[in-house]
Design a protein around this motif. Structure first.
Motif, PDB file in Angstrom:
ATOM      1  N   VAL A 116       0.827  -1.190   0.000  1.00  0.00           N
ATOM      2  CA  VAL A 116       0.000   0.000   0.000  1.00  0.00           C
ATOM      3  C   VAL A 116       0.875   1.259   0.000  1.00  0.00           C
ATOM      4  O   VAL A 116       0.442   2.353  -0.349  1.00  0.00           O
ATOM      5  CB  VAL A 116      -0.946  -0.067   1.217  1.00  0.00           C
ATOM      6  N   MET A 154      -8.598   0.620  18.178  1.00  0.00           N
ATOM      7  CA  MET A 154      -8.514  -0.799  18.495  1.00  0.00           C
ATOM      8  C   MET A 154      -9.768  -1.530  18.039  1.00  0.00           C
ATOM      9  O   MET A 154      -9.683  -2.579  17.412  1.00  0.00           O
ATOM     10  CB  MET A 154      -8.314  -1.001  19.992  1.00  0.00           C
ATOM     11  N   HIS A 158     -10.437  -4.453  15.266  1.00  0.00           N
ATOM     12  CA  HIS A 158     -11.119  -5.730  15.506  1.00  0.00           C
ATOM     13  C   HIS A 158     -12.121  -6.043  14.406  1.00  0.00           C
ATOM     14  O   HIS A 158     -12.176  -7.154  13.890  1.00  0.00           O
ATOM     15  CB  HIS A 158     -11.858  -5.699  16.853  1.00  0.00           C
ATOM     16  N   TRP A 160     -12.341  -4.726  11.450  1.00  0.00           N
ATOM     17  CA  TRP A 160     -11.667  -4.908  10.167  1.00  0.00           C
ATOM     18  C   TRP A 160     -11.103  -6.329  10.063  1.00  0.00           C
ATOM     19  O   TRP A 160     -11.264  -7.013   9.048  1.00  0.00           O
ATOM     20  CB  TRP A 160     -10.562  -3.862  10.013  1.00  0.00           C
ATOM     21  N   ALA A 161     -10.462  -6.765  11.119  1.00  0.00           N
ATOM     22  CA  ALA A 161      -9.867  -8.105  11.122  1.00  0.00           C
ATOM     23  C   ALA A 161     -10.939  -9.181  10.990  1.00  0.00           C
ATOM     24  O   ALA A 161     -10.790 -10.142  10.227  1.00  0.00           O
ATOM     25  CB  ALA A 161      -9.053  -8.321  12.399  1.00  0.00           C
ATOM     26  N   HIS A 164     -12.213  -9.128   7.429  1.00  0.00           N
ATOM     27  CA  HIS A 164     -11.200  -9.676   6.530  1.00  0.00           C
ATOM     28  C   HIS A 164     -11.098 -11.200   6.678  1.00  0.00           C
ATOM     29  O   HIS A 164     -11.036 -11.923   5.688  1.00  0.00           O
ATOM     30  CB  HIS A 164      -9.843  -9.031   6.823  1.00  0.00           C
ATOM     31  N   GLY A 165     -11.116 -11.658   7.889  1.00  0.00           N
ATOM     32  CA  GLY A 165     -11.034 -13.095   8.136  1.00  0.00           C
ATOM     33  C   GLY A 165     -12.228 -13.839   7.558  1.00  0.00           C
ATOM     34  O   GLY A 165     -12.081 -14.901   6.955  1.00  0.00           O
TER      35      GLY A 165
ATOM     36  N   HIS B 164      -7.488 -15.094  12.050  1.00  0.00           N
ATOM     37  CA  HIS B 164      -6.934 -15.048  10.688  1.00  0.00           C
ATOM     38  C   HIS B 164      -6.791 -13.602  10.218  1.00  0.00           C
ATOM     39  O   HIS B 164      -5.768 -13.224   9.640  1.00  0.00           O
ATOM     40  CB  HIS B 164      -7.829 -15.828   9.733  1.00  0.00           C
ATOM     41  N   GLY B 165      -7.806 -12.811  10.453  1.00  0.00           N
ATOM     42  CA  GLY B 165      -7.762 -11.414  10.040  1.00  0.00           C
ATOM     43  C   GLY B 165      -6.649 -10.648  10.739  1.00  0.00           C
ATOM     44  O   GLY B 165      -5.939  -9.859  10.112  1.00  0.00           O
ATOM     45  N   VAL B 166      -6.494 -10.881  12.018  1.00  0.00           N
ATOM     46  CA  VAL B 166      -5.428 -10.195  12.754  1.00  0.00           C
ATOM     47  C   VAL B 166      -4.069 -10.582  12.183  1.00  0.00           C
ATOM     48  O   VAL B 166      -3.204  -9.733  11.958  1.00  0.00           O
ATOM     49  CB  VAL B 166      -5.491 -10.520  14.266  1.00  0.00           C
ATOM     50  N   GLU B 168      -3.345 -11.758   9.122  1.00  0.00           N
ATOM     51  CA  GLU B 168      -3.157 -11.266   7.761  1.00  0.00           C
ATOM     52  C   GLU B 168      -2.925  -9.764   7.714  1.00  0.00           C
ATOM     53  O   GLU B 168      -2.094  -9.277   6.949  1.00  0.00           O
ATOM     54  CB  GLU B 168      -4.379 -11.611   6.903  1.00  0.00           C
ATOM     55  N   LEU B 169      -3.695  -9.040   8.507  1.00  0.00           N
ATOM     56  CA  LEU B 169      -3.641  -7.576   8.398  1.00  0.00           C
ATOM     57  C   LEU B 169      -2.561  -6.947   9.256  1.00  0.00           C
ATOM     58  O   LEU B 169      -1.985  -5.929   8.896  1.00  0.00           O
ATOM     59  CB  LEU B 169      -4.992  -6.971   8.780  1.00  0.00           C
ATOM     60  N   PHE B 170      -2.270  -7.572  10.403  1.00  0.00           N
ATOM     61  CA  PHE B 170      -1.391  -6.873  11.335  1.00  0.00           C
ATOM     62  C   PHE B 170      -0.116  -7.619  11.706  1.00  0.00           C
ATOM     63  O   PHE B 170       0.831  -7.008  12.184  1.00  0.00           O
ATOM     64  CB  PHE B 170      -2.167  -6.518  12.607  1.00  0.00           C
ATOM     65  N   PRO B 175      -0.994  -5.313   3.735  1.00  0.00           N
ATOM     66  CA  PRO B 175      -1.585  -4.026   3.401  1.00  0.00           C
ATOM     67  C   PRO B 175      -2.026  -3.217   4.610  1.00  0.00           C
ATOM     68  O   PRO B 175      -1.995  -1.998   4.589  1.00  0.00           O
ATOM     69  CB  PRO B 175      -2.794  -4.404   2.545  1.00  0.00           C
ATOM     70  N   GLY B 176      -2.443  -3.897   5.664  1.00  0.00           N
ATOM     71  CA  GLY B 176      -2.907  -3.185   6.845  1.00  0.00           C
ATOM     72  C   GLY B 176      -1.827  -2.321   7.468  1.00  0.00           C
ATOM     73  O   GLY B 176      -2.096  -1.488   8.311  1.00  0.00           O
ATOM     74  N   THR B 177      -0.610  -2.585   6.991  1.00  0.00           N
ATOM     75  CA  THR B 177       0.562  -1.938   7.587  1.00  0.00           C
ATOM     76  C   THR B 177       0.496  -2.047   9.104  1.00  0.00           C
ATOM     77  O   THR B 177      -0.001  -3.028   9.624  1.00  0.00           O
ATOM     78  CB  THR B 177       0.695  -0.458   7.144  1.00  0.00           C
ATOM     79  N   PRO B 180      -1.255   0.800  16.033  1.00  0.00           N
ATOM     80  CA  PRO B 180      -0.596   1.149  17.301  1.00  0.00           C
ATOM     81  C   PRO B 180      -0.564   0.001  18.301  1.00  0.00           C
ATOM     82  O   PRO B 180       0.079   0.097  19.328  1.00  0.00           O
ATOM     83  CB  PRO B 180      -1.450   2.312  17.829  1.00  0.00           C
ATOM     84  N   PHE B 181      -1.276  -1.101  17.961  1.00  0.00           N
ATOM     85  CA  PHE B 181      -1.351  -2.214  18.895  1.00  0.00           C
ATOM     86  C   PHE B 181      -0.650  -3.440  18.335  1.00  0.00           C
ATOM     87  O   PHE B 181      -0.653  -3.652  17.119  1.00  0.00           O
ATOM     88  CB  PHE B 181      -2.808  -2.557  19.199  1.00  0.00           C
ATOM     89  N   ASP B 185      -1.988  -8.213  21.382  1.00  0.00           N
ATOM     90  CA  ASP B 185      -2.950  -7.400  22.148  1.00  0.00           C
ATOM     91  C   ASP B 185      -4.286  -7.322  21.426  1.00  0.00           C
ATOM     92  O   ASP B 185      -5.350  -7.416  22.039  1.00  0.00           O
ATOM     93  CB  ASP B 185      -2.416  -5.972  22.333  1.00  0.00           C
ATOM     94  N   LEU B 186      -4.190  -7.119  20.125  1.00  0.00           N
ATOM     95  CA  LEU B 186      -5.393  -6.975  19.331  1.00  0.00           C
ATOM     96  C   LEU B 186      -6.259  -8.231  19.427  1.00  0.00           C
ATOM     97  O   LEU B 186      -7.475  -8.157  19.630  1.00  0.00           O
ATOM     98  CB  LEU B 186      -4.984  -6.731  17.874  1.00  0.00           C
TER      99      LEU B 186
END
Lengths: 205, 205
Positions: A116, A154, A158, A160-161, A164-165, B164-166, B168-170, B175-177, B180-181, B185-186
DNA sequence: TGTACATCAGTGAACGCGCGTTCACTGATGTAC
DNA sequence: TGTACATCAGTGAACGCGCGTTCACTGATGTAC
């Protein structure tokens, strides 16, 4: 399909659309510049009049995707207003709707491996999409008692994740295979439980 | 690195490990059979003594990954017992821990595009992994009042999707780049809110 | 312990292929006069 | 309206490359006697 001789007319966009169709059909790895050119009725070399190369073409597809995505999110948000809750839920649903309706764009954006941060323009439009969800989260968080309020960034993360999942595992023919529930139901109910957990939906609702 | 002349000794596994390292370093698209062979100190043709081809090699990497994954989930589950809640939370965490610790396997499993239904053996080991999470969800659901109890398969799907989303994205440079967490934690907080929403954690806990 | 032989894991050369990219070119289009 | 010319979007041939895969082969290993 209007093809009028030597000059194409709107080759740039035709290439983007060919790329989207190919990416959707064969995955990001199966996509080739040459085939996109052929599908647009043009020599591979012609692509270089409009793009720097293969990556650049994918990046443009992703850029357009982020634009559509951001608009869709914004529209969902606006439609939910003035209810913070309605806006928030609608943006979550919009994520899934986008993935369903624009699979080529979705793959270019999230599965093609292009960053991105490849260009400032791409980063900007991606940030715009993200910011809609974050704004909805911020507004919603005002309805949570301050002492038990998680940072808006935060809980937008959540949602978004989770979205996406759900898309990756259940809305595409991916490894998760099928589930007895539709992706829409899964996302809807997941967000519902989550909002309950934030105290935004009363236990008996 | 023990290489003793003509015969390799354990080429099959050496190829899998080379493939994992390459997949981790260059993504599933950047991985080539020839390079895996070279990295194992062997001619590309030698690969065909052990695998049917490129896809088959990736599938074996994924198969081993699912095995490790299932074991990890099982271990987490066992460690949480006899508390249904502890088991459930631990399996969620195990997902992220696996992705972090075995990125090559993770990519082969979830991002390489190989289908879990490619072989019955692969499908079986993937099902084993999934079943651990589902068992934890089923046990946990017994603590929810029946009238407000969602199907266990549904909320195991929620947690799987969130994890899975956490990831992939974080948790990958995706892309999620950055957020702050931390991903940990997320995921932790997301699962917390979710369980609260199910009424499994009291509001004041 | 020594020899003959079967096995089979690896070699290395070769293949056809389609890729992304370059280059000098050509011919359609649009504009100036 | 007609002509000359600049522009530039496309061609098509060529490139080097690394890919996955095949094949007849070779030589190390293990086993039977």
């Amino acid at each position: 399909m209007r093809k009028r001789g030597y000059h194409h007319g709107n080759l740039r966009q035709a290439l983007v659309e060919a790329a989207l169709a190919l990416i959707e059909a064969k995955g990001p790895a199966g996509f080739t510049l040459s085939e996109a050119a052929k599908q647009a009725g043009v020599t591979p070399a012609a692509v270089y009049r409009h793009f720097e190369g293969r990556e650049d073409l994918i990046a443009e597809a992703a850029r357009q995707g982020y634009g559509i995505f951001a608009d869709l999110m914004q529209y969902a948000y606006d439609k939910g207003q003035p209810s913070a809750m309605a806006s928030f839920e609608a943006t979550g649903r919009a994520y899934l709707a986008f993935a369903r309706k624009h699979p080529g764009h979705y793959i270019a954006m999230f599965e093609s491996g292009i960053s991105v941060n490849r260009t400032p323009e791409l980063a900007a439009v991606a940030a715009r999409a993200r910011s809609v969800l974050e704004r909805a989260a911020t507004e919603l968080s005002k309805h949570i008692p301050p002492e038990k309020r998680p940072p808006p960034a935060m809980f937008s993360a959540h949602i978004w994740a989770l979205s996406h999942g759900v898309v990756e595992l259940f809305a595409r023919n991916s490894p998760g295979t099928q589930s007895p529930f539709s992706p829409e139901d899964l996302l809807e109910s997941g967000i519902g439980v989550y909002l309950r957990g934030l105290g935004l939906i009363k236990p008996d609702e």
